[in-house]
Motif scaffolding. Structure first.
Motif, PDB file in Angstrom:
ATOM      1  N   ASN A 107      23.932  -3.187  16.594  1.00 53.60           N
ATOM      2  CA  ASN A 107      23.851  -2.046  15.679  1.00 53.60           C
ATOM      3  C   ASN A 107      23.648  -2.511  14.233  1.00 53.60           C
ATOM      4  N   LYS A 108      24.364  -3.540  13.832  1.00 47.96           N
ATOM      5  CA  LYS A 108      24.231  -4.056  12.464  1.00 47.96           C
ATOM      6  C   LYS A 108      22.858  -4.663  12.224  1.00 47.96           C
ATOM      7  N   LEU A 109      22.343  -5.369  13.218  1.00 47.41           N
ATOM      8  CA  LEU A 109      21.004  -5.954  13.074  1.00 47.41           C
ATOM      9  C   LEU A 109      19.934  -4.864  12.998  1.00 47.41           C
ATOM     10  N   SER A 110      20.139  -3.794  13.738  1.00 41.17           N
ATOM     11  CA  SER A 110      19.196  -2.673  13.670  1.00 41.17           C
ATOM     12  C   SER A 110      19.205  -2.060  12.278  1.00 41.17           C
ATOM     13  N   THR A 111      20.412  -1.892  11.720  1.00 43.13           N
ATOM     14  CA  THR A 111      20.525  -1.361  10.355  1.00 43.13           C
ATOM     15  C   THR A 111      19.876  -2.317   9.356  1.00 43.13           C
ATOM     16  N   LEU A 112      20.129  -3.595   9.530  1.00 42.59           N
ATOM     17  CA  LEU A 112      19.547  -4.597   8.640  1.00 42.59           C
ATOM     18  C   LEU A 112      18.026  -4.588   8.730  1.00 42.59           C
ATOM     19  N   SER A 113      17.507  -4.454   9.926  1.00 43.39           N
ATOM     20  CA  SER A 113      16.060  -4.421  10.114  1.00 43.39           C
ATOM     21  C   SER A 113      15.462  -3.198   9.423  1.00 43.39           C
ATOM     22  N   SER A 114      16.107  -2.052   9.598  1.00 44.72           N
ATOM     23  CA  SER A 114      15.617  -0.832   8.939  1.00 44.72           C
ATOM     24  C   SER A 114      15.680  -0.981   7.419  1.00 44.72           C
ATOM     25  N   GLY A 115      16.774  -1.566   6.931  1.00 47.74           N
ATOM     26  CA  GLY A 115      16.931  -1.785   5.494  1.00 47.74           C
ATOM     27  C   GLY A 115      15.884  -2.739   4.958  1.00 47.74           C
ATOM     28  N   THR A 116      15.571  -3.767   5.735  1.00 49.44           N
ATOM     29  CA  THR A 116      14.567  -4.740   5.316  1.00 49.44           C
ATOM     30  C   THR A 116      13.192  -4.086   5.209  1.00 49.44           C
ATOM     31  N   GLU A 117      12.890  -3.215   6.153  1.00 47.02           N
ATOM     32  CA  GLU A 117      11.608  -2.507   6.108  1.00 47.02           C
ATOM     33  C   GLU A 117      11.534  -1.610   4.874  1.00 47.02           C
ATOM     34  N   ALA A 118      12.639  -0.966   4.536  1.00 46.81           N
ATOM     35  CA  ALA A 118      12.663  -0.101   3.344  1.00 46.81           C
ATOM     36  C   ALA A 118      12.476  -0.926   2.073  1.00 46.81           C
ATOM     37  N   VAL A 119      13.153  -2.082   2.008  1.00 41.09           N
ATOM     38  CA  VAL A 119      13.015  -2.957   0.836  1.00 41.09           C
ATOM     39  C   VAL A 119      11.576  -3.455   0.726  1.00 41.09           C
ATOM     40  N   ALA A 120      10.963  -3.797   1.828  1.00 41.26           N
ATOM     41  CA  ALA A 120       9.573  -4.273   1.811  1.00 41.26           C
ATOM     42  C   ALA A 120       8.645  -3.169   1.311  1.00 41.26           C
ATOM     43  N   ALA A 121       8.893  -1.933   1.716  1.00 38.80           N
ATOM     44  CA  ALA A 121       8.052  -0.818   1.258  1.00 38.80           C
ATOM     45  C   ALA A 121       8.204  -0.607  -0.243  1.00 38.80           C
ATOM     46  N   VAL A 122       9.445  -0.695  -0.733  1.00 42.03           N
ATOM     47  CA  VAL A 122       9.679  -0.523  -2.181  1.00 42.03           C
ATOM     48  C   VAL A 122       9.008  -1.643  -2.960  1.00 42.03           C
ATOM     49  N   LEU A 123       9.169  -2.868  -2.509  1.00 39.05           N
ATOM     50  CA  LEU A 123       8.540  -4.001  -3.203  1.00 39.05           C
ATOM     51  C   LEU A 123       7.022  -3.900  -3.175  1.00 39.05           C
ATOM     52  N   GLY A 124       6.474  -3.418  -2.055  1.00 38.96           N
ATOM     53  CA  GLY A 124       5.029  -3.224  -1.979  1.00 38.96           C
ATOM     54  C   GLY A 124       4.552  -2.167  -2.964  1.00 38.96           C
ATOM     55  N   ASN A 125       5.356  -1.147  -3.187  1.00 39.75           N
ATOM     56  CA  ASN A 125       4.982  -0.101  -4.143  1.00 39.75           C
ATOM     57  C   ASN A 125       5.119  -0.576  -5.586  1.00 39.75           C
ATOM     58  N   TRP A 126       6.022  -1.520  -5.862  1.00 40.34           N
ATOM     59  CA  TRP A 126       6.203  -2.005  -7.233  1.00 40.34           C
ATOM     60  C   TRP A 126       4.931  -2.630  -7.773  1.00 40.34           C
ATOM     61  N   ASN A 127       4.202  -3.295  -6.910  1.00 43.09           N
ATOM     62  CA  ASN A 127       2.944  -3.906  -7.353  1.00 43.09           C
ATOM     63  C   ASN A 127       1.993  -2.823  -7.853  1.00 43.09           C
ATOM     64  N   ASN A 128       1.911  -1.732  -7.111  1.00 42.74           N
ATOM     65  CA  ASN A 128       1.049  -0.622  -7.539  1.00 42.74           C
ATOM     66  C   ASN A 128       1.575   0.021  -8.822  1.00 42.74           C
ATOM     67  N   VAL A 129       2.882   0.177  -8.932  1.00 44.10           N
ATOM     68  CA  VAL A 129       3.485   0.779 -10.131  1.00 44.10           C
ATOM     69  C   VAL A 129       3.208  -0.093 -11.347  1.00 44.10           C
ATOM     70  N   LEU A 130       3.418  -1.380 -11.216  1.00 42.32           N
ATOM     71  CA  LEU A 130       3.179  -2.288 -12.343  1.00 42.32           C
ATOM     72  C   LEU A 130       1.701  -2.312 -12.738  1.00 42.32           C
ATOM     73  N   ARG A 131       0.821  -2.263 -11.773  1.00 38.83           N
ATOM     74  CA  ARG A 131      -0.610  -2.228 -12.072  1.00 38.83           C
ATOM     75  C   ARG A 131      -0.976  -0.946 -12.833  1.00 38.83           C
ATOM     76  N   ALA A 132      -0.381   0.192 -12.404  1.00 42.97           N
ATOM     77  CA  ALA A 132      -0.652   1.463 -13.095  1.00 42.97           C
ATOM     78  C   ALA A 132      -0.110   1.440 -14.514  1.00 42.97           C
ATOM     79  N   VAL A 133       1.058   0.852 -14.721  1.00 47.80           N
ATOM     80  CA  VAL A 133       1.644   0.743 -16.060  1.00 47.80           C
ATOM     81  C   VAL A 133       0.747  -0.133 -16.930  1.00 47.80           C
ATOM     82  N   HIS A 134       0.294  -1.239 -16.372  1.00 52.83           N
ATOM     83  CA  HIS A 134      -0.573  -2.147 -17.125  1.00 52.83           C
ATOM     84  C   HIS A 134      -1.892  -1.460 -17.516  1.00 52.83           C
TER      85      HIS A 134
END
Length: 99
Positions: free
Chosen positions: A67-94
């Motif tokens: 159960n904990k690994l499943s939660t960790l996996s889901s959390g990791t996917e969410a963090v990866a999505a946020v980090l992937g969006n930061w690149n787009n956000v920073l590019r738009a700001v620039h």
């Protein structure tokens, strides 16, 4: 003397008393060997019960870990999505700051 007076009465070994009166040494030895085997089996049964209880505890811990690994996996996917969006956000700001 009659025949009945000379005749000895013997009991089969299965129904002889085990108190030492009228029992032969081999019956006592078999009885103690049987009792020792019974005691060994009792110890083995207790060990198996402990193994069963420990195995159940281990299975429960593995379920919690899953159960904990499943939660960790889901959390990791969410963090990866946020980090992937930061690149787009920073590019738009620039791009906005360059104009």
């Amino acid at each position: 003397m009659s025949y009945a007076q000379h005749r000895q009465t013997t009991l089969p070994s299965q129904i002889r008393p085990s108190s030492g009166f009228g029992s032969n040494p081999s019956t006592s030895t078999q009885s103690s060997a049987l009792q020792a085997r019974i005691n060994e089996k009792k110890v083995e049964l207790e060990n198996l019960r402990q193994l069963r209880d420990l195995s159940a505890g281990l299975a429960e811990q593995m379920q919690q870990l899953e159960n904990k690994l499943s939660t960790l996996s889901s959390g990791t996917e969410a963090v990866a999505a946020v980090l992937g969006n930061w690149n787009n956000v920073l590019r738009a700001v620039h791009m906005a700051s360059c104009k």
